[in-house]
Design a protein around this motif. Structure first.
Motif, short mmCIF file in Angstrom:
data_model
loop_
_atom_site.label_atom_id
_atom_site.label_comp_id
_atom_site.label_asym_id
_atom_site.label_seq_id
_atom_site.Cartn_x
_atom_site.Cartn_y
_atom_site.Cartn_z
N GLN A 279 60.53 -23.95 62.72
CA GLN A 279 60.60 -22.50 62.64
C GLN A 279 60.53 -21.84 64.01
OE1 GLN A 279 58.05 -20.65 59.50
NE2 GLN A 279 57.36 -22.76 59.21
N PHE A 280 59.85 -22.50 64.95
CA PHE A 280 59.65 -21.90 66.26
C PHE A 280 60.21 -22.78 67.38
CE2 PHE A 280 56.60 -19.89 63.46
CZ PHE A 280 56.81 -18.56 63.76
N SER A 281 61.25 -23.53 67.06
CA SER A 281 61.98 -24.33 68.04
C SER A 281 63.46 -24.09 67.85
CB SER A 281 61.68 -25.83 67.87
OG SER A 281 60.31 -26.11 67.96
N THR A 282 64.23 -24.42 68.86
CA THR A 282 65.70 -24.36 68.73
C THR A 282 66.28 -25.64 69.31
OG1 THR A 282 66.02 -23.30 70.88
CG2 THR A 282 65.70 -21.85 68.99
N GLY A 283 67.56 -25.84 69.07
CA GLY A 283 68.24 -27.03 69.57
C GLY A 283 69.22 -26.72 70.68
N SER A 284 69.92 -27.75 71.11
CA SER A 284 70.91 -27.62 72.16
C SER A 284 72.31 -27.65 71.56
CB SER A 284 70.76 -28.76 73.17
OG SER A 284 71.89 -28.86 74.01
N SER A 285 73.21 -26.85 72.13
CA SER A 285 74.60 -26.84 71.66
C SER A 285 75.35 -28.10 72.09
CB SER A 285 75.32 -25.60 72.19
OG SER A 285 75.36 -25.62 73.61
N LEU A 286 74.79 -28.84 73.04
CA LEU A 286 75.45 -30.04 73.55
C LEU A 286 74.69 -31.32 73.22
CD1 LEU A 286 77.72 -31.28 75.31
CD2 LEU A 286 76.20 -30.97 77.27
N MET A 287 73.35 -31.25 73.35
CA MET A 287 72.55 -32.47 73.22
C MET A 287 71.81 -32.48 71.89
SD MET A 287 71.16 -32.34 77.14
CE MET A 287 71.04 -30.55 77.09
N PRO A 288 72.22 -33.29 70.94
CA PRO A 288 71.65 -33.27 69.59
C PRO A 288 70.16 -33.58 69.53
CG PRO A 288 73.71 -34.52 69.65
CD PRO A 288 73.33 -34.25 71.07
N GLN A 289 69.66 -34.33 70.51
CA GLN A 289 68.27 -34.77 70.45
C GLN A 289 67.27 -33.70 70.90
OE1 GLN A 289 70.17 -35.24 73.01
NE2 GLN A 289 68.97 -35.31 74.91
N LYS A 290 67.77 -32.60 71.48
CA LYS A 290 66.88 -31.63 72.10
C LYS A 290 66.10 -30.81 71.09
CE LYS A 290 66.34 -30.65 75.77
NZ LYS A 290 67.12 -29.68 76.58
N ARG A 291 64.83 -30.58 71.42
CA ARG A 291 63.97 -29.64 70.69
C ARG A 291 63.37 -28.71 71.75
NH1 ARG A 291 60.78 -29.12 66.01
NH2 ARG A 291 61.85 -30.92 65.13
N ASN A 292 63.89 -27.50 71.79
CA ASN A 292 63.51 -26.58 72.87
C ASN A 292 62.48 -25.55 72.40
OD1 ASN A 292 65.44 -27.81 74.54
ND2 ASN A 292 67.06 -26.47 73.76
N PRO A 293 61.48 -25.28 73.23
CA PRO A 293 60.44 -24.29 72.88
C PRO A 293 60.89 -22.87 73.21
CG PRO A 293 59.89 -25.29 74.97
CD PRO A 293 61.18 -25.94 74.51
N ASP A 294 62.05 -22.48 72.70
CA ASP A 294 62.64 -21.19 73.10
C ASP A 294 61.75 -20.00 72.77
OD1 ASP A 294 64.73 -22.68 73.96
OD2 ASP A 294 66.28 -21.62 72.85
N GLY A 295 61.03 -20.07 71.64
CA GLY A 295 60.16 -18.96 71.27
C GLY A 295 59.14 -18.67 72.35
N LEU A 296 58.46 -19.71 72.79
CA LEU A 296 57.45 -19.52 73.83
C LEU A 296 58.07 -19.21 75.18
CD1 LEU A 296 54.79 -22.25 72.96
CD2 LEU A 296 54.71 -19.80 72.50
N GLU A 297 59.27 -19.71 75.43
CA GLU A 297 59.94 -19.36 76.68
C GLU A 297 60.29 -17.88 76.70
OE1 GLU A 297 61.93 -23.71 77.69
OE2 GLU A 297 63.20 -22.09 76.96
N LEU A 298 60.68 -17.34 75.55
CA LEU A 298 60.97 -15.91 75.47
C LEU A 298 59.69 -15.09 75.65
CD1 LEU A 298 63.54 -16.03 72.55
CD2 LEU A 298 64.02 -15.33 74.91
N VAL A 299 58.59 -15.59 75.09
CA VAL A 299 57.30 -14.92 75.29
C VAL A 299 56.93 -14.94 76.77
CG1 VAL A 299 54.81 -15.12 74.85
CG2 VAL A 299 56.44 -15.40 72.96
#
Length: 468
Positions: A279-299
């Motif tokens: 719910q609070f992670s996003t992925g990469s448009s290129l790398m399938p394995q990625k789990r990015n902490p975008d929510g906290l990066e935006l914070v």
């Protein structure tokens, strides 16, 4: 002048404002948000005019009933379309124009002895008084999650860091509560703003005061204010309450940013201590394995934006001459933007913390014997060795271990006693190499022992219960 729209001014003007000026000047898309407060202020103003015998009972009733209808109309339109399509420049003009449709010429009496200067200042304060408790509640929700996690994960021990270098072992709960206390201070500061905010400017006119005899204290009381402003020039020009809020927002944003940064680091594969939910992670448009902490990066990024807004508005105020200037119209745009951004950041951080998983084994693996160097110094201190000397002795032990290519735990006992005979027995020395024993020695208030962390949890729970 054009009759296409209802204007509160323009009798001496022969030409319309240019389109480009209107684009810069018209604030309706922003101050529509104040429609309830504007109508509330108008109701109380009409009541005060009537009570002070400047408005007949019949006119007061017409205005009151008309304002009820205007409020209902605007509510319905905003529900359906999300914005108002009126051609007027601001919400004050919209309310008065719509009131005119229901009350006719009686509506023209509503603005008697009132200025948009004191009207706008009052609307904004009313909005803040009703809206800031939502931020306070969101702060308490986040603190509550931190406290609950601290209670449930009190046995997890992790590396504490200074300079982003491993320093000493601490309880994971102690780390969580360090952010909880910063946020508790934010909540306390927000509360402290309420008394300064609850000071009613209505009745100050454009700058000189109200030319008609009215009871400003009674007016303030009817609006829910605790006090009135004591100088009309100050009342229409002061935006100190907004500066204070923006500065507070930037500090709260900094605290959220630092928490976000810590969690982002701990979520990396190199650390792997925490894992965020889908719910609070996003992925990469290129790398399938990625789990990015975008929510906290935006914070984390929002902390800079909040700081920028606070600085920008202070710059706007810095060179203004006394009383009202149109520059002040930017106050609401920045206020609403900062408020919305901070509220979203609080909710995202709370959701992230609530759904996040902690890996105690990974946390344990982040610990290394060298982090107990200070504990070894304390062994010598308890034997009567001065701390500064003990510090140097342990430094010599570290050099010897490095030379032999072993950890402090694996360094032979004889090596210790050769450097300093006061290290005690081998059993006592080896007993030092315990993560639990290490954290449990910090029993002073505010420390990382179980009893000290429990004390923090109880105090924060008491505060949360008291204030909520």
């Amino acid at each position: 002048m054009s009759t296409d729209r209802y204007q509160l001014w323009g009798g001496c003007f022969e030409e319309e404002p240019s389109d480009v000026l209107r684009r810069l000047n018209d604030s309706l898309p922003i101050d529509t948000r104040l429609f309830k407060e504007d109508i509330q202020g108008s109701r109380c103003w009409a009541k005060e005019l009537f009570t002070s015998k400047h408005l007949s009972y019949e006119d007061y009733v017409k205005i009151s009933e008309g304002l009820d209808k205007v409020e209902k109309d605007i509510e319905e339109e905003l529900k359906q379309g999300g914005s108002l399509k009126d051609s007027e420049e601001d919400i004050h003009s919209v309310v008065e124009c719509r009131l005119f449709k229901y009350a006719g010429d009686t509506a023209l009496r509503l603005h008697t002895a009132r200025s948009r200067n004191d009207q706008s200042a009052t609307d904004t304060k009313l909005w803040m008084i009703s809206s800031l408790p939502r931020l306070y509640s969101a702060l308490c929700d986040l603190i509550s999650v931190l406290v609950s996690r601290a209670e449930n994960e009190i046995d997890v021990i992790v590396s504490g860091y200074t300079h982003l270098q491993r320093a000493q072992p601490v309880r994971w709960s102690h780390f969580l509560l360090s952010h909880g206390w910063a946020l508790r201070d934010d909540a306390t500061r927000l509360e402290e703003q309420s008394n300064r905010l609850s000071c009613c400017p209505l009745g100050s006119g454009a700058l000189a005061g109200c030319a008609l005899p009215i009871d400003r204290n009674r007016l303030a009381n009817s609006l829910g204010f605790k006090d009135i402003t004591q100088n009309s020039m100050f009342a229409v020009s002061s935006r100190d309450h907004i500066v204070e809020f923006l500065n507070w927002s930037s500090l709260c944003g900094i605290h959220l940013s630092r928490l976000a940064e810590d969690l982002i680091i701990y979520s990396s594969r190199e650390f792997g201590i925490v894992r965020f939910s889908d719910q609070f992670s996003t992925g990469s448009s290129l790398m399938p394995q990625k789990r990015n902490p975008d929510g906290l990066e935006l914070v984390r990024g929002a902390g800079g934006l909040l700081l920028g807004d606070a600085f920008a508005f202070s710059c706007t105020l810095k060179g203004l001459p006394s009383t009202y200037n149109k520059d002040l119209q930017s106050d609401k745009e920045i206020l609403f933007r900062s408020y919305d951004r901070l509220l979203d950041c609080l909710k995202v951080t709370t959701g992230t913390m609530l759904t996040m998983k902690v890996d105690p084994e990974k946390a344990l693996k982040s610990l290394e014997p060298e982090m107990l160097a200070t504990d070894l110094a304390y062994v010598l201190v308890r034997q009567g060795v001065p701390f500064r000397r003990a510090h140097h002795i342990v430094g010599a032990v570290l050099r010897r271990a490095s030379t032999l290519g072993v950890s402090l735990r694996d360094l032979p006992y004889q090596e210790y006693t050769d450097i300093c005979p006061q290290f005690g027995t081998e059993e006592e020395l080896r007993g030092t190499f315990s993560w639990v024993k290490s954290v449990e020695q910090y029993t002073s208030l505010g420390g990382t022992s179980r009893v000290a962390v429990d004390d923090q949890i109880k105090k924060l729970r008491t505060w949360l219960t008291k204030d909520n």
